[in-house]
Enzyme design. Structure first.
Site, PDB file in Angstrom:
ATOM      1  N   ASP A 350       0.871  -1.237   0.028  1.00  0.00           N
ATOM      2  CA  ASP A 350       0.137  -0.068  -0.076  1.00  0.00           C
ATOM      3  C   ASP A 350       0.919   1.400  -0.133  1.00  0.00           C
ATOM      4  OD1 ASP A 350      -2.110  -1.565  -0.035  1.00  0.00           O
ATOM      5  OD2 ASP A 350      -2.606  -1.071   2.356  1.00  0.00           O
ATOM      6  N   HIS A 471      -9.245  -2.648  -2.563  1.00  0.00           N
ATOM      7  CA  HIS A 471      -7.976  -2.811  -3.584  1.00  0.00           C
ATOM      8  C   HIS A 471      -8.274  -3.815  -4.572  1.00  0.00           C
ATOM      9  CE1 HIS A 471      -5.375  -1.019  -0.183  1.00  0.00           C
ATOM     10  NE2 HIS A 471      -6.390  -0.123  -0.863  1.00  0.00           N
ATOM     11  N   ASP A 473      -6.157  -5.571  -5.896  1.00  0.00           N
ATOM     12  CA  ASP A 473      -5.399  -6.910  -5.647  1.00  0.00           C
ATOM     13  C   ASP A 473      -6.076  -7.998  -4.542  1.00  0.00           C
ATOM     14  OD1 ASP A 473      -4.957  -5.876  -3.137  1.00  0.00           O
ATOM     15  OD2 ASP A 473      -2.838  -5.961  -3.119  1.00  0.00           O
ATOM     16  N   CYS A 648      -0.385  -7.929   0.064  1.00  0.00           N
ATOM     17  CA  CYS A 648      -0.355  -6.672   0.531  1.00  0.00           C
ATOM     18  C   CYS A 648       0.911  -6.346   1.491  1.00  0.00           C
ATOM     19  CB  CYS A 648      -1.800  -6.744   1.662  1.00  0.00           C
ATOM     20  SG  CYS A 648      -3.218  -7.001   0.912  1.00  0.00           S
TER      21      CYS A 648
END
Length: 666
Positions: A350, A471, A473, A648
């Protein structure tokens, strides 16, 4: 395009003019013709080429000289073959004729000079002398394109410096010099030429804050480079000797392309006549070289990994050991951010996105620092940026930000072809709201504008606001494949998970449990399949993923055979505003770390069938035939319970594309 001033002839007195080698200079023959004269003839000394654009001559004299009518369509240009050794050493004679008048003559004295501004417009990595008559002011894309390229000098050669190299007006050393694009001004004139003429280098005032130009003086020491152009300085007068001379410049970019800056910067050299102190300087000649600032480019999962970044936090030692084993297999470096530097912010993905910039003479990795500014906010600046590692960010007010402004919400596809349109560097993928409402979240427009302005990886906007974190992902990834397509798109799929569990139930495995070995309430396959609320929630999630599936197929030119469904369940939970958003029900396997053929996949803790996790086996059955190696990493308590997974918590620097971005056509 180079341009010379129009030469006006005067029958009553000689005219003195300057012509630049390689440039056709207009000669106004008709406008200066005496009244009553209808035709003209023209002769020149051997060093001057005269070109008359007109119909056939009216009459050829016994001496072989031609006459042309003084019609409105008449165009006459002069070109000199070489630079003059002395002032006024070439001559042009214009003779005017009329039916009832005696011939009148006008004499023009010509001084030829060589004057060229050269840069790497052919994109070979070397500056070659400018070709006479070649336009350097237009920048074109494609394999046959022309135009110089400029890097933003955004690394930090001196580790002790407070900011990036472009933030000062100094050249530190030769390494700093290599981040700049060279440019050369070549002149050849009579010895006394610059007593009456002045050369000025300039940049448009609107772009002077985007570029800095250094002039090299004698020697190679950093102090020998003086600022010629840059912020607050849009023009530079050159004091040059006559004769043959070469002046070297070094150009650095100060800003990336963005919504208010297309990335093009013209640098112009102007020759001014200052011979009459009672008159303003007159423009005699002008030529330009246009640079394009190199875009920031993202690298997809299909590019080879070079370095992995991760945080050490209080309880992830086993995770780090698993990651160290994986990076060793993949033969890439592992960089661990210590606890005292991340302040319990383990979300490395992030915080930043690592890409690169490239010119023919230099490639530079560049970290894009997200505006989220949590515990890891100093890591990109203090630990990533440095010598030959650049930095870029977009500063935004915290009050303007949402979770969608973190860079887990920023991905890029491998190269694709869509309805005949090639995207050789892939396409950027960002998550936004599916529709606008008072509660919807989008990636900040300033970030979207920056990404779009790079031009070479046209962004695709996906729907991710349905997720708790929000997100992209969390529901997609790409893995390499050894076939013509070169990759597969992985999508999280509740449908695939329910199909798997139903098949296992029919085989008598309905009492097999999830979360075995964890301090968590176990749930059997039977319980999950009979949970109507969970089914309804996952039907909603599936509809959101299906929406994105259609967008990805359309915008990336994919067929169903290019997509692999990864079994995954979600659950809905209320966010801070009380809105229901989706979270992974068990560790989200699509949120994986891709290191070449080695995959670090969140361990799902699925039902154990015949001693093996059925979810792991299902994923292996899809990915291992592609030549991929699956390693399932336990991230449950360190990442999963905080709404994140392996991807992440990590970040990867990858090898740049071999394809040169300037060879594409956006």
């Amino acid at each position: 395009m180079a341009q010379g001033a129009v030469i006006h002839v005067a029958p009553e007195q000689p005219t003195h003019a300057v012509c630049v080698v390689g440039t056709a200079t207009p000669l106004d023959v008709r406008g200066s013709a005496p009244k009553g004269y209808t035709t003209f003839g023209i002769t020149a000394s051997p060093g001057v080429i005269v070109d008359v654009i007109h119909g056939p001559p009216v009459k050829k004299s016994t001496m072989g000289a031609s006459k042309w009518p003084l019609d409105p369509e008449l165009e006459v240009t002069l070109q000199v073959k070489a630079a003059s050794s002395r002032t006024d050493d070439e001559k042009v004679r214009v003779s005017y004729y009329g039916p009832k008048t005696s011939p009148v003559q006008a004499l023009i004295y010509i001084t030829g000079v060589e004057l060229s501004l050269s840069a790497d417009v052919t994109r070979t990595g070397r500056v070659k002398p400018a070709q006479a008559g070649k336009d350097q002011s237009t920048w074109t894309w494609g394999p046959g394109g022309r135009g110089a390229i400029l890097l933003v000098n955004c690394d930090k050669e001196d580790p002790q410096a407070s900011g990036m190299d472009f933030e000062d007006d100094k050249i530190l050393d030769n390494k700093d010099l290599q981040d700049m694009s060279p440019m050369t001004l070549s002149t050849k004139t009579p010895k006394d030429f610059f007593e009456k003429y002045q050369l000025v280098l300039e940049v448009p005032k609107a772009k002077m804050n985007r570029v800095r130009v250094f002039r090299a003086t004698r020697g190679k020491l950093p102090s020998r480079y003086k600022v010629a152009l840059g912020p607050q300085q849009f023009s530079y007068c050159l004091e040059l000797p006559g004769g043959q001379h070469s002046t070297d410049f070094y150009v650095e970019g100060l800003a990336f392309p963005d919504a208010d800056f297309k990335g093009l910067i013209p640098l112009t050299i102007s020759l001014l006549d200052k011979s009459n102190p009672e008159l303003p300087e007159a423009l005699v000649f002008q030529d330009s070289v246009t640079f394009r600032v190199a875009p920031w480019i993202m690298t997809p999962n299909t590019q080879p990994p070079q370095e992995v970044y991760v945080c050490r936090v209080s309880d992830n030692e086993d995770f780090l050991k698993s990651l160290a084993t994986l990076t060793k297999k993949a033969k890439c470096k592992l960089t661990v951010c210590p606890e005292e530097e991340n302040i319990d912010d383990q979300w490395m993905q992030d915080e930043m996105e690592i890409g690169y910039i490239q010119a023919p003479h230099k490639t530079l990795p560049v970290v894009f620092d997200s505006p989220r500014d949590r515990g890891l906010k100093d890591f990109p600046v203090k630990r990533v940026m440095g010598p030959n590692f650049g930095y870029v960010t977009r500063k935004l007010y915290m009050s303007e930000l949402t979770g969608l402004d973190a860079f887990g919400n920023l991905e890029v596809s491998p190269p694709v072809t869509v309805r005949g349109k090639e995207y050789p560097l892939g396409r950027i993928l960002i998550g936004n709201s599916g529709y606008s409402s008072s509660e919807s979240r989008d990636m900040h427009q300033a970030l979207q504008d920056f990404l779009s302005a790079q031009q070479v990886q046209a962004p695709v906007r996906l729907f991710s606001d349905w997720l708790f974190v929000g997100h992209v992902d969390e529901f997609l990834s790409f893995v390499p494949a050894r076939d013509k397509q070169g990759f597969r798109l992985l999508l999280s799929s509740p449908r695939a998970c329910y199909q798997l569990f139903q098949e296992l139930q029919s085989q008598g495995h309905g009492e097999a449990t999830l979360f075995e070995g964890l301090k968590r309430k176990r749930q059997t396959i039977n319980e999950i399949l009979s949970n109507k609320k969970l089914r309804d929630q996952n039907a909603y999630v599936e509809s959101c993923i299906d929406w994105n599936r259609a967008v990805l197929k359309r915008e990336l030119g994919l067929a169903e055979g290019d997509i692999i469904d990864i079994p995954q369940l979600f659950k809905l939970a209320g966010n801070s505003r009380g809105n229901s958003k989706a979270q992974a029900f068990f560790p989200n396997m699509v949120n994986m770390l891709v290191l070449g053929k080695y995959l670090g996949i969140p361990k799902p803790f699925g039902p154990i069938i015949d001693g093996h996790c059925c979810l792991e086996e299902e994923v292996r059955s899809h990915l291992e035939p592609l030549g991929l190696h699956c390693t399932f990493i336990n991230d449950f308590y360190t990442y999963h319970v905080y709404n994140g997974e392996v991807h992440c918590g990590t970040n990867v620097r990858r090898k740049p594309f071999t394809f040169k971005w300037w060879h594409m056509v956006p």
